[in-house]
Design a protein around this motif. Structure first.
Motif, PDB file in Angstrom:
ATOM      1  N   LEU A   1      53.166  38.473  56.294  1.00  0.00           N
ATOM      2  CA  LEU A   1      53.513  39.892  56.140  1.00  0.00           C
ATOM      3  C   LEU A   1      54.953  40.151  56.566  1.00  0.00           C
ATOM      4  O   LEU A   1      55.654  40.973  55.950  1.00  0.00           O
ATOM      5  CB  LEU A   1      52.550  40.753  56.958  1.00  0.00           C
ATOM      6  N   ILE A   2      55.419  39.463  57.606  1.00  0.00           N
ATOM      7  CA  ILE A   2      56.816  39.631  58.030  1.00  0.00           C
ATOM      8  C   ILE A   2      57.766  39.138  56.945  1.00  0.00           C
ATOM      9  O   ILE A   2      58.782  39.782  56.640  1.00  0.00           O
ATOM     10  CB  ILE A   2      57.063  38.869  59.356  1.00  0.00           C
ATOM     11  N   SER A   3      57.440  37.992  56.334  1.00  0.00           N
ATOM     12  CA  SER A   3      58.292  37.485  55.255  1.00  0.00           C
ATOM     13  C   SER A   3      58.265  38.399  54.038  1.00  0.00           C
ATOM     14  O   SER A   3      59.206  38.406  53.240  1.00  0.00           O
ATOM     15  CB  SER A   3      57.840  36.083  54.855  1.00  0.00           C
ATOM     16  N   LEU A   4      57.177  39.169  53.899  1.00  0.00           N
ATOM     17  CA  LEU A   4      57.108  40.132  52.803  1.00  0.00           C
ATOM     18  C   LEU A   4      58.049  41.301  53.038  1.00  0.00           C
ATOM     19  O   LEU A   4      58.616  41.866  52.098  1.00  0.00           O
ATOM     20  CB  LEU A   4      55.664  40.640  52.655  1.00  0.00           C
ATOM     21  N   LEU A   5      58.254  41.640  54.295  1.00  0.00           N
ATOM     22  CA  LEU A   5      59.089  42.801  54.640  1.00  0.00           C
ATOM     23  C   LEU A   5      60.553  42.431  54.825  1.00  0.00           C
ATOM     24  O   LEU A   5      61.437  43.236  54.539  1.00  0.00           O
ATOM     25  CB  LEU A   5      58.564  43.456  55.927  1.00  0.00           C
ATOM     26  N   PHE A   6      60.825  41.217  55.298  1.00  0.00           N
ATOM     27  CA  PHE A   6      62.199  40.822  55.618  1.00  0.00           C
ATOM     28  C   PHE A   6      62.552  39.530  54.880  1.00  0.00           C
ATOM     29  O   PHE A   6      61.922  38.495  55.097  1.00  0.00           O
ATOM     30  CB  PHE A   6      62.370  40.617  57.130  1.00  0.00           C
ATOM     31  N   GLY A   7      63.570  39.609  54.026  1.00  0.00           N
ATOM     32  CA  GLY A   7      64.024  38.437  53.291  1.00  0.00           C
ATOM     33  C   GLY A   7      64.974  37.599  54.123  1.00  0.00           C
ATOM     34  O   GLY A   7      65.591  38.100  55.075  1.00  0.00           O
ATOM     35  N   ALA A  29      55.069  35.877  49.153  1.00  0.00           N
ATOM     36  CA  ALA A  29      54.197  36.528  50.131  1.00  0.00           C
ATOM     37  C   ALA A  29      53.320  37.585  49.471  1.00  0.00           C
ATOM     38  O   ALA A  29      52.142  37.743  49.818  1.00  0.00           O
ATOM     39  CB  ALA A  29      55.038  37.149  51.246  1.00  0.00           C
ATOM     40  N   PHE A  30      53.876  38.291  48.508  1.00  0.00           N
ATOM     41  CA  PHE A  30      53.094  39.323  47.810  1.00  0.00           C
ATOM     42  C   PHE A  30      51.901  38.702  47.084  1.00  0.00           C
ATOM     43  O   PHE A  30      50.776  39.199  47.166  1.00  0.00           O
ATOM     44  CB  PHE A  30      53.991  40.065  46.823  1.00  0.00           C
ATOM     45  N   ASN A  31      52.141  37.600  46.381  1.00  0.00           N
ATOM     46  CA  ASN A  31      51.050  36.941  45.660  1.00  0.00           C
ATOM     47  C   ASN A  31      50.009  36.367  46.612  1.00  0.00           C
ATOM     48  O   ASN A  31      48.813  36.364  46.310  1.00  0.00           O
ATOM     49  CB  ASN A  31      51.615  35.841  44.767  1.00  0.00           C
ATOM     50  N   VAL A  32      50.457  35.868  47.768  1.00  0.00           N
ATOM     51  CA  VAL A  32      49.512  35.357  48.768  1.00  0.00           C
ATOM     52  C   VAL A  32      48.608  36.481  49.254  1.00  0.00           C
ATOM     53  O   VAL A  32      47.387  36.304  49.397  1.00  0.00           O
ATOM     54  CB  VAL A  32      50.270  34.726  49.954  1.00  0.00           C
ATOM     55  N   VAL A  33      49.186  37.645  49.498  1.00  0.00           N
ATOM     56  CA  VAL A  33      48.394  38.796  49.955  1.00  0.00           C
ATOM     57  C   VAL A  33      47.392  39.215  48.880  1.00  0.00           C
ATOM     58  O   VAL A  33      46.233  39.531  49.177  1.00  0.00           O
ATOM     59  CB  VAL A  33      49.325  39.972  50.330  1.00  0.00           C
ATOM     60  N   VAL A  34      47.822  39.192  47.623  1.00  0.00           N
ATOM     61  CA  VAL A  34      46.927  39.562  46.525  1.00  0.00           C
ATOM     62  C   VAL A  34      45.758  38.578  46.427  1.00  0.00           C
ATOM     63  O   VAL A  34      44.588  38.985  46.317  1.00  0.00           O
ATOM     64  CB  VAL A  34      47.704  39.611  45.189  1.00  0.00           C
TER      65      VAL A  34
END
Length: 293
Positions: free
Chosen positions: A117-123, A153-158
Motif C-alpha cells: 500500500l505504501i508503494s501504491l501511494l509513493f513512487g 501495487a494496484f493490480n496486487v490489491v485488485v
C-alpha cells in the motif's frame, strides 16, 4: 412507460442518437484516417497534403518496406518479446503475492500488505529507479524494460481483494481432502480467478506494449529499442525514415506520412486483436455457480 420507468420521447431519442453518432465519429474517424493514409497511393497522399480519409486506390508498399527487416521489424520483435515475457512474469508475481496477502495467518501478512500500500501511494522517483537498475547491471538490457514494472501495487490489491472473496467453504473442503496451500492456489484460486487474471493481464500487456519511457531511460543501444521508441522517434519527432533504416537498398520510398501511419497502425493492431478475446471476462460472474446454496 416500461415497468414504471418513463421512456424517452422522440425528440430526446433523436438528440441522444445525434450526440452518440458525433462521439463515435470523433473516435473512429482518426483511426480510419490513419489506416487510409497508410494504404493510399503515394500520389494521393502527396496531393492530399499528407492525410487521406478515403483512398481511391490501395497500395501496401509502406507495409512491405516496413516489414523488410529494418528497424521497425526489429523493434516489433523486441516489443512482442518484452510484452509476452513481461506479462507472464507479472501475472506470476502478482497472483502469488496477491494469494499470500489474502491468506489469514500467513507469515508477515500485514507488514507486506502495508509495504504494498505504501508503494501504491509513493513512487520511487526516476533517479533512485535508475540507480537500482544500474547497480543490478540491467542497463542496455531488455530486462530493464521488464523487471522495474513487473509488479503493480494496484493490480496486487485488485487480485488480493478477489482472493479474499473466495468462498471459504470451497477452501475448507479442499483442506479436508488433503490439499496443501500450493494446491489450493493452483487448483482453486487460479481456476476461479480467470476473469480478474484476464483483466490484470490486459493491463500488464497494454502497459508493456505501450511503454517507451523505460527504453528511453535505460537503453542506449538503438538495436534494442521497442516499437514505441521507434514510434516516438519517427512519428512524434518526425525523423526521416531512409532506406538504411528500413533495410532496403532503394531511394524510391513512399511518402514519409504513409510510412509513419503504417508504423502507427502496427502499434495499434495487436491490442485491438487481443481485447475482444478478453472482453467477455470483464462482466462475467466471477463466482457464479461456485457455491450451491
Amino acid at each position: 412507460m416500461i415497468d414504471g420507468i418513463a421512456t424517452p420521447g422522440p425528440t430526446e431519442s433523436v438528440i441522444k442518437g445525434i450526440v452518440l453518432t458525433i462521439a463515435c465519429a470523433a473516435v473512429v474517424l482518426p483511426f480510419v484516417g490513419v489506416f487510409s493514409t497508410s494504404i493510399a497511393s503515394p500520389d494521393q497522399v502527396t496531393k492530399a497534403g499528407g492525410f487521406v480519409l478515403f483512398p481511391t486506390g490501395i497500395d501496401f508498399t509502406a507495409y512491405q518496406m516496413i516489414f523488410s527487416g529494418g528497424v521497425v521489424t526489429r523493434a516489433l520483435g523486441v516489443s512482442m518479446l518484452v510484452t509476452v515475457v513481461g506479462t507472464s512474469l507479472s501475472l506470476i508475481l502478482t497472483t502469488t503475492l496477491g494469494w499470500a496477502l489474502s491468506r489469514k495467518g500467513a507469515f508477515a501478512n500485514r507488514p507486506l500488505l502495508v509495504l504494498v500500500l505504501i508503494s501504491l501511494l509513493f513512487g520511487p522517483g526516476i533517479i533512485p529507479s535508475y540507480l537500482v537498475v544500474e547497480r543490478l547491471g540491467l542497463l542496455d538490457s531488455l530486462w530493464a524494460l521488464i523487471i522495474p514494472t513487473s509488479v503493480s501495487a494496484f493490480n496486487v490489491v485488485v487480485v488480493r481483494a478477489f482472493f479474499v472473496q473466495l468462498p471459504q467453504e470451497i477452501l475448507d473442503s479442499a483442506k479436508v481432502d488433503g490439499a496443501g496451500e500450493f494446491q489450493l492456489f493452483l487448483r482453486i484460486g487460479l481456476p476461479l480467478s480467470k476473469p480478474v487474471i484476464a483483466v490484470v493481464g490486459l493491463f500488464y500487456g497494454v502497459g508493456y506494449w505501450n511503454a517507451f519511457f523505460n527504453a528511453l531511460l535505460y537503453l542506449s543501444d538503438a538495436s534494442k529499442w521497442p516499437l514505441q521508441m521507434v514510434l516516438r522517434t519517427y512519428v512524434v519527432q518526425g525523423t526521416q525514415l531512409g532506406g538504411q533504416d528500413l533495410g532496403i537498398d532503394t531511394s524510391s520510398l513512399p511518402p514519409q506520412t504513409s510510412l509513419q501511419m503504417a508504423i502507427l497502425v502496427i502499434s495499434i493492431v495487436p491490442v485491438l486483436i487481443v481485447y475482444p478475446f478478453l472482453q467477455r471476462h470483464f462482466a462475467k460472474g466471477m463466482l457464479t455457480g461456485a457455491v450451491k446454496g
